[in-house]
Design a protein around this motif. Structure first.
Motif, PDB file in Angstrom:
ATOM      1  N   PHE A  70       5.751 -16.638  -2.227  1.00 56.22           N
ATOM      2  CA  PHE A  70       4.507 -16.032  -2.690  1.00 56.22           C
ATOM      3  C   PHE A  70       4.626 -14.527  -2.532  1.00 56.22           C
ATOM      4  CE2 PHE A  70       3.514 -20.262  -1.252  1.00 56.22           C
ATOM      5  CZ  PHE A  70       2.643 -20.743  -2.207  1.00 56.22           C
ATOM      6  N   HIS A  71       3.978 -13.783  -3.428  1.00 58.88           N
ATOM      7  CA  HIS A  71       4.008 -12.327  -3.391  1.00 58.88           C
ATOM      8  C   HIS A  71       2.567 -11.832  -3.487  1.00 58.88           C
ATOM      9  CE1 HIS A  71       8.295 -12.852  -4.032  1.00 58.88           C
ATOM     10  NE2 HIS A  71       7.970 -13.688  -5.002  1.00 58.88           N
ATOM     11  N   LEU A  72       2.153 -11.034  -2.500  1.00 56.46           N
ATOM     12  CA  LEU A  72       0.793 -10.494  -2.454  1.00 56.46           C
ATOM     13  C   LEU A  72       0.850  -8.988  -2.627  1.00 56.46           C
ATOM     14  CD1 LEU A  72       0.620 -13.191  -0.701  1.00 56.46           C
ATOM     15  CD2 LEU A  72      -1.328 -12.108   0.369  1.00 56.46           C
ATOM     16  N   GLU A  73      -0.125  -8.428  -3.336  1.00 59.00           N
ATOM     17  CA  GLU A  73      -0.254  -6.986  -3.483  1.00 59.00           C
ATOM     18  C   GLU A  73      -1.717  -6.593  -3.343  1.00 59.00           C
ATOM     19  OE1 GLU A  73       3.241  -5.699  -6.587  1.00 59.00           O
ATOM     20  OE2 GLU A  73       1.271  -6.194  -7.398  1.00 59.00           O
ATOM     21  N   LEU A  74      -1.953  -5.536  -2.564  1.00 65.26           N
ATOM     22  CA  LEU A  74      -3.282  -4.969  -2.407  1.00 65.26           C
ATOM     23  C   LEU A  74      -3.195  -3.482  -2.707  1.00 65.26           C
ATOM     24  CD1 LEU A  74      -2.849  -7.161   0.143  1.00 65.26           C
ATOM     25  CD2 LEU A  74      -5.224  -6.593   0.438  1.00 65.26           C
ATOM     26  N   ALA A  75      -4.071  -2.960  -3.549  1.00 68.15           N
ATOM     27  CA  ALA A  75      -4.103  -1.532  -3.858  1.00 68.15           C
ATOM     28  C   ALA A  75      -4.995  -0.834  -2.848  1.00 68.15           C
ATOM     29  CB  ALA A  75      -4.598  -1.295  -5.277  1.00 68.15           C
ATOM     30  N   ILE A  76      -4.389  -0.049  -1.959  1.00 66.75           N
ATOM     31  CA  ILE A  76      -5.131   0.658  -0.917  1.00 66.75           C
ATOM     32  C   ILE A  76      -4.552   2.073  -0.802  1.00 66.75           C
ATOM     33  CG2 ILE A  76      -6.001   0.536   1.448  1.00 66.75           C
ATOM     34  CD1 ILE A  76      -4.956  -2.390   1.476  1.00 66.75           C
ATOM     35  N   PRO A  77      -4.874   2.953  -1.750  1.00 67.89           N
ATOM     36  CA  PRO A  77      -4.286   4.294  -1.743  1.00 67.89           C
ATOM     37  C   PRO A  77      -4.853   5.185  -0.647  1.00 67.89           C
ATOM     38  CG  PRO A  77      -5.888   4.082  -3.510  1.00 67.89           C
ATOM     39  CD  PRO A  77      -5.770   2.722  -2.871  1.00 67.89           C
ATOM     40  N   GLY A  78      -4.071   6.199  -0.304  1.00 71.31           N
ATOM     41  CA  GLY A  78      -4.545   7.235   0.614  1.00 71.31           C
ATOM     42  C   GLY A  78      -4.483   6.873   2.085  1.00 71.31           C
ATOM     43  N   LYS A  79      -3.779   5.839   2.435  1.00 73.93           N
ATOM     44  CA  LYS A  79      -3.666   5.434   3.844  1.00 73.93           C
ATOM     45  C   LYS A  79      -2.223   5.580   4.303  1.00 73.93           C
ATOM     46  CE  LYS A  79      -7.948   4.342   3.765  1.00 73.93           C
ATOM     47  NZ  LYS A  79      -8.886   5.267   4.325  1.00 73.93           N
ATOM     48  N   LYS A  80      -2.002   5.337   5.593  1.00 72.30           N
ATOM     49  CA  LYS A  80      -0.652   5.318   6.163  1.00 72.30           C
ATOM     50  C   LYS A  80      -0.346   3.884   6.569  1.00 72.30           C
ATOM     51  CE  LYS A  80      -2.025   8.084   9.184  1.00 72.30           C
ATOM     52  NZ  LYS A  80      -2.668   8.947  10.042  1.00 72.30           N
ATOM     53  N   LYS A  81       0.936   3.550   6.615  1.00 73.01           N
ATOM     54  CA  LYS A  81       1.291   2.170   6.956  1.00 73.01           C
ATOM     55  C   LYS A  81       0.826   1.800   8.366  1.00 73.01           C
ATOM     56  CE  LYS A  81       6.017   2.904   8.534  1.00 73.01           C
ATOM     57  NZ  LYS A  81       7.398   2.501   8.383  1.00 73.01           N
ATOM     58  N   ASP A  82       0.691   2.784   9.246  1.00 70.66           N
ATOM     59  CA  ASP A  82       0.218   2.513  10.608  1.00 70.66           C
ATOM     60  C   ASP A  82      -1.274   2.179  10.664  1.00 70.66           C
ATOM     61  OD1 ASP A  82       2.781   2.986  11.516  1.00 70.66           O
ATOM     62  OD2 ASP A  82       2.385   5.084  12.011  1.00 70.66           O
ATOM     63  N   ASP A  83      -2.012   2.412   9.571  1.00 74.81           N
ATOM     64  CA  ASP A  83      -3.442   2.096   9.529  1.00 74.81           C
ATOM     65  C   ASP A  83      -3.703   0.599   9.431  1.00 74.81           C
ATOM     66  OD1 ASP A  83      -4.116   4.784   9.621  1.00 74.81           O
ATOM     67  OD2 ASP A  83      -4.303   4.975   7.439  1.00 74.81           O
ATOM     68  N   PHE A  84      -2.692  -0.176   9.017  1.00 79.03           N
ATOM     69  CA  PHE A  84      -2.881  -1.604   8.754  1.00 79.03           C
ATOM     70  C   PHE A  84      -2.483  -2.456   9.941  1.00 79.03           C
ATOM     71  CE2 PHE A  84      -1.823   0.486   4.721  1.00 79.03           C
ATOM     72  CZ  PHE A  84      -3.015   0.279   4.056  1.00 79.03           C
ATOM     73  N   ASN A  85      -3.194  -3.557  10.101  1.00 75.73           N
ATOM     74  CA  ASN A  85      -2.875  -4.555  11.119  1.00 75.73           C
ATOM     75  C   ASN A  85      -2.676  -5.887  10.387  1.00 75.73           C
ATOM     76  OD1 ASN A  85      -2.554  -5.708  13.695  1.00 75.73           O
ATOM     77  ND2 ASN A  85      -4.688  -6.352  13.705  1.00 75.73           N
ATOM     78  N   VAL A  86      -1.513  -6.491  10.563  1.00 75.17           N
ATOM     79  CA  VAL A  86      -1.198  -7.752   9.899  1.00 75.17           C
ATOM     80  C   VAL A  86      -0.784  -8.741  10.974  1.00 75.17           C
ATOM     81  CG1 VAL A  86       0.231  -8.887   8.168  1.00 75.17           C
ATOM     82  CG2 VAL A  86      -0.397  -6.485   7.868  1.00 75.17           C
TER      83      VAL A  86
END
Length: 142
Positions: free
Chosen positions: A46-62
């Motif tokens: 499966f391949h997921l994509e979310l458009a979330i511009p203007g952030k840094k990769k460290d902003d996300f929690n997975v």
């Protein structure tokens, strides 16, 4: 999964206006706080994509907990400017949380994530036993 929809025949116009996303601060804010997700399945996973511009990769929690795949983000910014007779202080807060139940066929140990050009993407590979098997010829004995 259930899909909830509103029908103009069921709700009066005032109710539709009340529940519109821009009632509580503008449609841009609503769209920014709950990004849409594209999900595609092929033979390998499966391949997921979310458009979330203007952030840094460290902003996300997975995280994965009991086969629940959760993507979340929380950012806070503040800007204060003081000049002669006035002080201007602005701040913003953005957050979202999306959760998905992983199918049994996903190998959760090999999930990969990337954040490039405002697109947060995930590759969720299928387990070896869930991959399609190639055709094979069976000989017929005597």
């Amino acid at each position: 999964m259930s899909i909830v929809t509103r029908n103009n025949l069921m709700f009066p116009s005032l109710m539709n206006e009340f529940f519109k996303p821009d009632w509580f601060g503008g449609s841009e804010n609503y769209a920014a706080t709950l990004p849409a997700v594209n999900i595609k399945e092929d033979d390998t996973g499966f391949h997921l994509e979310l458009a979330i511009p203007g952030k840094k990769k460290d902003d996300f929690n997975v995280e994965i907990d009991n086969d629940i795949f959760t993507i979340s983000m929380e950012t806070k910014t503040a800007d204060e400017k003081t000049e002669e007779n006035y002080t201007r202080k602005e701040f913003s807060y953005t957050s979202f949380k999306r959760s998905f139940t992983l199918p049994e066929t996903v190998n959760s140990e090999k999930i990969k994530a990337a954040y490039t050009d405002g697109i947060l993407s995930f590759d969720l590979p299928k387990k070896e036993e869930a991959l399609p098997k190639p055709k094979r010829l069976i000989e017929i004995g005597k």
